[in-house]
Scaffold this active site. Structure first.
Site, PDB file in Angstrom:
ATOM      1  N   ASP A 217       0.837  -1.199   0.000  1.00 14.14           N
ATOM      2  CA  ASP A 217       0.000   0.000   0.000  1.00 14.14           C
ATOM      3  C   ASP A 217       0.879   1.261   0.000  1.00 14.14           C
ATOM      4  O   ASP A 217       1.892   1.319   0.690  1.00 14.14           O
ATOM      5  CB  ASP A 217      -0.933   0.010   1.223  1.00 14.14           C
ATOM      6  CG  ASP A 217      -2.027  -1.049   1.123  1.00 14.14           C
ATOM      7  OD1 ASP A 217      -2.199  -1.635   0.035  1.00 14.14           O
ATOM      8  OD2 ASP A 217      -2.714  -1.288   2.137  1.00 14.14           O
ATOM      9  N   HIS A 271       0.891  -7.987  -0.272  1.00  8.87           N
ATOM     10  CA  HIS A 271      -0.312  -8.775  -0.023  1.00  8.87           C
ATOM     11  C   HIS A 271      -1.136  -8.866  -1.301  1.00  8.87           C
ATOM     12  O   HIS A 271      -0.902  -8.115  -2.255  1.00  8.87           O
ATOM     13  CB  HIS A 271      -1.116  -8.192   1.144  1.00  8.87           C
ATOM     14  CG  HIS A 271      -1.423  -6.727   1.048  1.00  8.87           C
ATOM     15  ND1 HIS A 271      -0.459  -5.740   1.239  1.00  8.87           N
ATOM     16  CD2 HIS A 271      -2.569  -6.062   0.764  1.00  8.87           C
ATOM     17  CE1 HIS A 271      -1.017  -4.553   1.086  1.00  8.87           C
ATOM     18  NE2 HIS A 271      -2.304  -4.710   0.783  1.00  8.87           N
ATOM     19  N   ARG A 281     -17.113 -11.178  -2.251  1.00 12.01           N
ATOM     20  CA  ARG A 281     -16.455 -10.723  -1.022  1.00 12.01           C
ATOM     21  C   ARG A 281     -16.407  -9.200  -1.019  1.00 12.01           C
ATOM     22  O   ARG A 281     -16.249  -8.592  -2.081  1.00 12.01           O
ATOM     23  CB  ARG A 281     -15.037 -11.302  -0.983  1.00 12.01           C
ATOM     24  CG  ARG A 281     -14.181 -10.805   0.163  1.00 12.01           C
ATOM     25  CD  ARG A 281     -12.816 -11.500   0.147  1.00 12.01           C
ATOM     26  NE  ARG A 281     -12.037 -11.110   1.310  1.00 12.01           N
ATOM     27  CZ  ARG A 281     -11.191 -10.091   1.313  1.00 12.01           C
ATOM     28  NH1 ARG A 281     -10.992  -9.376   0.225  1.00 12.01           N
ATOM     29  NH2 ARG A 281     -10.512  -9.786   2.412  1.00 12.01           N
TER      30      ARG A 281
HETATM   31  C1  LIG Z   1      -1.826  -1.857 -11.027  1.00  9.56           C
HETATM   32  C2  LIG Z   1      -1.694  -1.415  -9.795  1.00  9.56           C
HETATM   33  C3  LIG Z   1      -2.446  -0.222  -9.226  1.00  9.56           C
HETATM   34  C4  LIG Z   1      -2.073  -0.298  -7.762  1.00  9.56           C
HETATM   35  C5  LIG Z   1      -0.661  -0.807  -7.783  1.00  9.56           C
HETATM   36  C6  LIG Z   1      -0.763  -1.989  -8.748  1.00  9.56           C
HETATM   37  O1  LIG Z   1       0.472  -2.410  -9.270  1.00  9.56           O
HETATM   38  C7  LIG Z   1      -1.413  -3.167  -8.016  1.00  9.56           C
HETATM   39  C8  LIG Z   1      -2.524  -2.789  -7.095  1.00  9.56           C
HETATM   40  C9  LIG Z   1      -2.988  -1.334  -7.075  1.00  9.56           C
HETATM   41  C10 LIG Z   1      -3.142  -0.792  -5.650  1.00  9.56           C
HETATM   42  C11 LIG Z   1      -4.349  -1.361  -4.885  1.00  9.56           C
HETATM   43  C12 LIG Z   1      -4.391  -0.719  -3.516  1.00  9.56           C
HETATM   44  C13 LIG Z   1      -4.169   0.776  -3.511  1.00  9.56           C
HETATM   45  O2  LIG Z   1      -5.357   1.375  -3.960  1.00  9.56           O
HETATM   46  C14 LIG Z   1      -3.013   1.203  -4.455  1.00  9.56           C
HETATM   47  C15 LIG Z   1      -2.793   2.716  -4.354  1.00  9.56           C
HETATM   48  C16 LIG Z   1      -1.828   0.359  -4.145  1.00  9.56           C
HETATM   49  O3  LIG Z   1      -0.927   0.633  -3.424  1.00  9.56           O
HETATM   50  O4  LIG Z   1      -1.926  -0.849  -4.869  1.00  9.56           O
HETATM   51  C17 LIG Z   1      -3.269   0.681  -5.849  1.00  9.56           C
HETATM   52  C18 LIG Z   1      -2.220   1.004  -6.932  1.00  9.56           C
HETATM   53  C19 LIG Z   1      -2.616   2.240  -7.685  1.00  9.56           C
HETATM   54  O5  LIG Z   1      -3.800   2.489  -7.892  1.00  9.56           O
HETATM   55  O6  LIG Z   1      -1.729   2.975  -8.098  1.00  9.56           O
HETATM   56  O1  LIG Z   2      -9.653  -6.741   0.250  1.00 17.51           O
HETATM   57  C1  LIG Z   2      -8.656  -6.973   0.930  1.00 17.51           C
HETATM   58  O2  LIG Z   2      -8.607  -7.851   1.790  1.00 17.51           O
HETATM   59  C2  LIG Z   2      -7.388  -6.191   0.695  1.00 17.51           C
HETATM   60  C3  LIG Z   2      -7.588  -4.911  -0.050  1.00 17.51           C
HETATM   61  C4  LIG Z   2      -6.313  -4.197  -0.290  1.00 17.51           C
HETATM   62  O3  LIG Z   2      -5.249  -4.740  -0.157  1.00 17.51           O
HETATM   63  C5  LIG Z   2      -6.347  -2.790  -0.720  1.00 17.51           C
HETATM   64  O4  LIG Z   2      -7.437  -2.242  -0.987  1.00 17.51           O
HETATM   65  O5  LIG Z   2      -5.249  -2.201  -0.775  1.00 17.51           O
HETATM   66 FE   LIG Z   3      -3.629  -3.280  -0.084  1.00 14.85          FE
END
Ligand SMILES: C=C1C[C@]23C[C@@]1(O)CC[C@H]2[C@@]12CC[C@H](O)[C@@](C)(C(=O)O1)[C@H]2[C@@H]3C(=O)O
Ligand SMILES: O=C(O)CCC(=O)C(=O)O
Ligand SMILES: [Fe+2]
Length: 338
Positions: A217, A271, A281
Site C-alpha cells: 500500500d 499482499h 467478497r
Molecule cells: C496496477 C496497480 C495499481 C495499484 C498498484 C498496482 O500495481 C497493483 C494494485 C494497485 C493498488 C491497490 C491498492 C491501492 O489502492 C493502491 C494505491 C496500491 O498501493 O496498490 C493501488 C495502486 C494504484 O492504484 O496505483
Molecule cells: O480486500 C482486501 O482484503 C485487501 C484490499 C487491499 O489490499 C487494498 O485495498 O489495498
Molecule cells: Fe492493499
C-alpha cells in the site's frame, strides 16, 4: 451489475496463447488453487489498553504494536473503538452501491472522476488482472459533498472513527521508532486520506486470476474491514500465508511511507487477494495518507531512502504502472549514497 470481466479474461487469455505461439517468454504462474497456503491468525492486539490500561499495560500494548509492525507488517486490532453500527452500515451501503448497473457505476458522479475502478486497465496478461471493482475515494469528495446521502454520511462516520484509530496507532509507532508523533496530526488530516470500497465478484477461474494482484500500500497505514469470506494473503518469512478472518477484528497494515519514514524498521508487506468461485467478497480500506506536499524524511544518520514528497511517490507509482504494468514502489527511492 458486474463489469465485463469475462470479456477481458478472454482477450487476455488469447494474448497469452498467441504470445506463447510466438515464443514470447511467459513468466510462469506463481499461484494455483492446488498450491496449499497455510491459514494463520495474525497477531491480535487489544488496543483498548492504550486508553484504559494502567501504565504497564499501555507499554505492553505499544510494544506489541511495534513488534507486529516490525515482524509482520500486519496485525489485527480488537476493542478498536469503531462502532459495530458504523461498520454494519458501511457494509450495507457498499453492497447497495455495487448492486447498481455497471454503466451507472462507471459513469457515476457520486465521486470525482476515476474513483470507480475495475480490473486492471494496464494488464497485458492474466496474471496482471484483478478480478475486482472498487470505489477509491479521496476524502475531499466526501467532505465537499453537498447532497447528504446515507452513503456519504456513512463514509464520513467510518472515516472519522478510522482516523482516530489511525492516529493512535501511528503515534505509538512514531514513538517506538524515535520519530516525531506530531507528524500525523500535522500532515495526515481527514482530507488527505482515502477510503476504498472493494468488491470481489465470484470468479469462474480462481486458479488463474487474482482478486487483487500482489501489491504494497502506498500510504502510512491501512485499516481494513473485511467480511468473513477470506482470500487475503500476505508474505511472511518469504512465504504466502492466508489470513483467517476474525469477525471482531480490523486488520492493520504498514504502508510504504511508514517503512521509509521508520528507516525500514516497520515493514510494508506485499499482499494480495485470491478469488472465490462461488461467493462474492467485500472489504473497506481506510488509507492514512499525508498531503501531497508532505516530505517523507527519516531522522536517521544513515537513511535507507532519500527524502521524497508524497506527490513524487504517487507520480512515480502511476508512471510505473502505466509504463511497466506494475508498481515498483519504494526501491525507486533507495538512497544510493550508502
Ligand atoms: C496496477 C496497480 C495499481 C495499484 C498498484 C498496482 O500495481 C497493483 C494494485 C494497485 C493498488 C491497490 C491498492 C491501492 O489502492 C493502491 C494505491 C496500491 O498501493 O496498490 C493501488 C495502486 C494504484 O492504484 O496505483
Ligand atoms: O480486500 C482486501 O482484503 C485487501 C484490499 C487491499 O489490499 C487494498 O485495498 O489495498
Ligand atoms: Fe492493499
Amino acid at each position: 451489475m458486474d463489469p465485463p470481466f469475462n470479456e477481458i479474461y478472454k482477450t487476455l487469455l488469447y494474448n497469452q496463447i498467441t504470445n506463447t505461439e510466438r515464443d514470447v517468454p511467459e513468466i510462469p504462474f506463481s499461484f494455483s488453487v492446488t498450491a496449499v497456503v497455510e491459514e494463520v491468525e495474525l497477531p491480535v492486539i487489544d488496543v483498548s489498553r492504550l486508553i484504559h490500561g494502567a501504565e504497564k499495560e499501555r507499554e505492553k500494548c505499544k510494544e506489541e504494536i511495534a513488534r507486529a509492525s516490525r515482524e509482520w507488517g500486519f496485525f489485527q486490532v480488537i476493542n478498536h473503538g469503531i462502532s459495530m453500527d458504523v461498520l454494519e452500515k458501511m457494509r450495507q451501503e457498499q453492497i447497495r452501491v455495487f448492486r447498481e448497473p455497471f454503466d451507472k457505476k462507471s459513469k457515476s458522479e457520486k465521486f470525482s472522476a476515476g474513483s470507480y475502478r475495475w480490473g486492471t486497465p494496464s494488464a497485458t496478461c492474466l496474471r496482471q488482472l484483478s478480478w475486482s471493482e472498487a470505489f477509491h475515494v479521496p476524502m475531499t469528495d466526501i467532505s465537499n459533498n453537498k447532497d447528504f446521502t446515507t452513503l456519504s454520511s456513512t463514509m464520513e462516520k467510518f472515516a472519522s472513527e478510522s482516523e482516530a484509530l489511525a492516529y493512535m496507532l501511528a503515534e505509538v509507532l512514531a514513538e517506538k521508532s524515535g520519530q516525531k508523533s506530531s507528524f500525523f496530526k500535522e500532515n495526515c488530516v481527514r482530507n488527505t486520506c482515502y477510503l476504498r470500497m472493494n468488491r470481489y465478484p465470484p470468479c469462474p477461474k480462481p486458479s488463474e486470476v487474482y482478486g487483487l494482484m500482489p501489491h504494497t500500500d502506498s500510504d502510512f497505514l491501512t485499516i481494513l474491514y473485511q467480511d468473513q469470506v477470506g482470500g487475503l494473503q500476505l508474505i511472511k518469512d518469504d512465504r504466502w500465508i492466508a489470513v483467517k478472518p476474525n469477525p471482531r477484528a480490523l486488520i492493520i497494515n504498514i504502508g510504504d511511507l511508514f517503512q521509509a519514514w521508520s528507516n525500514g524498521m516497520y515493514k510494508s508487506v506485499e499482499h494480495r487477494v485470491m478469488t472465490n468461485p462461488t461467493v462474492e467478497r467485500f472489504s473497506t480500506a481506510y488509507f492514512m495518507c499525508p498531503s501531497y506536499d508532505a516530505v517523507i524524511e527519516c531522522s536517521s544518520d544513515c537513511p535507507a531512502y532519500r527524502n521524497f514528497s508524497f506527490r513524487e511517490f504517487r507520480q512515480q507509482v502511476q508512471e510505473d504502472v502505466k509504463k511497466l504494468g506494475f508498481k515498483v514502489g519504494l526501491p525507486r527511492f533507495l538512497n544510493h549514497l550508502y
